[in-house]
Design a protein around this motif. Structure first.
Motif, short mmCIF file in Angstrom:
data_model
loop_
_atom_site.label_atom_id
_atom_site.label_comp_id
_atom_site.label_asym_id
_atom_site.label_seq_id
_atom_site.Cartn_x
_atom_site.Cartn_y
_atom_site.Cartn_z
N GLN A 190 -30.50 -91.11 -22.88
CA GLN A 190 -30.73 -90.82 -24.50
C GLN A 190 -30.83 -91.97 -25.13
OE1 GLN A 190 -30.95 -87.90 -25.67
NE2 GLN A 190 -30.94 -88.62 -27.71
N GLU A 217 -33.75 -92.53 -28.05
CA GLU A 217 -33.56 -93.24 -29.13
C GLU A 217 -34.57 -94.26 -29.52
OE1 GLU A 217 -31.80 -91.99 -31.86
OE2 GLU A 217 -31.01 -90.38 -30.61
N TYR A 219 -37.38 -94.04 -32.33
CA TYR A 219 -37.69 -95.05 -33.50
C TYR A 219 -38.86 -95.72 -33.42
CZ TYR A 219 -36.47 -99.31 -35.98
OH TYR A 219 -36.34 -100.34 -36.92
N ILE A 271 -33.47 -101.02 -33.48
CA ILE A 271 -32.70 -100.44 -32.39
C ILE A 271 -32.31 -101.64 -31.41
CG2 ILE A 271 -32.48 -98.75 -30.34
CD1 ILE A 271 -32.39 -97.27 -32.93
N VAL A 317 -26.30 -98.08 -31.29
CA VAL A 317 -26.95 -97.51 -32.34
C VAL A 317 -26.08 -97.52 -33.68
CG1 VAL A 317 -28.42 -95.46 -33.28
CG2 VAL A 317 -28.54 -96.39 -30.95
N ARG A 326 -27.97 -93.50 -37.93
CA ARG A 326 -28.23 -92.03 -37.64
C ARG A 326 -28.09 -91.25 -38.63
NH1 ARG A 326 -22.94 -93.24 -34.35
NH2 ARG A 326 -22.20 -91.36 -35.42
N ARG A 382 -31.75 -91.58 -39.71
CA ARG A 382 -32.72 -90.93 -38.59
C ARG A 382 -33.01 -89.61 -38.69
NH1 ARG A 382 -30.19 -88.26 -34.37
NH2 ARG A 382 -31.23 -88.27 -32.51
N MET A 430 -25.13 -92.35 -25.36
CA MET A 430 -26.17 -93.48 -25.37
C MET A 430 -25.89 -93.95 -24.01
SD MET A 430 -27.97 -93.33 -28.10
CE MET A 430 -27.53 -91.61 -28.41
N THR A 472 -35.67 -85.94 -30.53
CA THR A 472 -34.13 -86.06 -30.52
C THR A 472 -33.75 -86.25 -29.00
OG1 THR A 472 -33.92 -84.61 -32.45
CG2 THR A 472 -31.80 -85.03 -30.91
#
Length: 199
Positions: free
Chosen positions: A14, A18, A22, A46, A52, A57, A60, A117, A142
């Motif tokens: 994950q 992310e 980004y 990031i 994060v 978030r 995002r 994460m 995602t």
């Protein structure tokens, strides 16, 4: 106890997902000359560590939805696209509808976010002894489509099926329900993978 495992928008690594999201958002908003959004995103680079920022978030989600890479490819708002729709569903009781959003809200807690994460399923779950089916939208940032595909290819299982949804982001079961129904009926319920893009 289980006949099969179905991963819809399956997580794998994950934090890597992310970072890819980004990078993609910065590229797309730069290309669209949306300097304001680029500046907002650049306030929250990031980091290399699995940290994060919470403020990022919230931004995002808005940025992803505007690009069609969040919850659904053709959805611009969670409120109109999912929240109101979930409360119109006849399949859930009122308390289940409320608990759905309580659960979503609790998944935003820092401890759970940090755990997501830090989790690398490619190392933790490398083999399952039941059939495995992944339903993945190509526009999903995602849980990155490419990372999920890489995970699927390494995962060992007696039967495997990877299904690409070309008109979907993170929610192919809502975005392309007829295709999902067909896969469930013809492949999952019979323990086969005839309709799969990758086996």
């Amino acid at each position: 106890l289980y006949n099969a495992y179905i991963g819809v928008a399956q997580m794998s690594r994950q934090f890597e997902s992310e970072k890819l999201a980004y990078k993609y958002m910065i590229e797309q908003y730069t290309k669209a000359r949306d300097i304001r959004m680029v500046q907002k995103l650049e306030k929250f680079p990031i980091p290399e560590m699995n940290a994060v920022p919470k403020a990022y978030r919230n931004l995002r989600d808005v940025a992803m939805h505007r690009l069609g890479i969040g919850t659904m490819h053709n959805m611009k708002s969670v409120i109109t696209g999912v929240f109101f729709t979930s409360f119109q569903s006849r399949e859930y009781t009122l308390s289940e509808k409320i608990n759905l959003w309580r659960g979503k809200n609790s998944s935003q807690y820092q401890k759970m976010w940090d755990e997501m994460m830090e989790t690398d399923l490619t190392k933790i779950v490398q083999k399952l002894n039941i059939p495995v089916y992944f339903f993945e939208g190509v526009h999903d940032y995602t849980c990155n489509y490419t990372l999920t595909k890489e995970y699927f290819e390494k995962l060992q299982a007696p039967v495997k099926g990877f299904y690409t949804f070309i008109n979907s982001a993170h929610s192919p079961i809502f975005e392309e329900p007829e295709k999902v129904k067909q896969i469930l009926e013809k492949d999952v319920l019979s323990g086969k993978n005839n309709l799969a893009d990758i086996k």
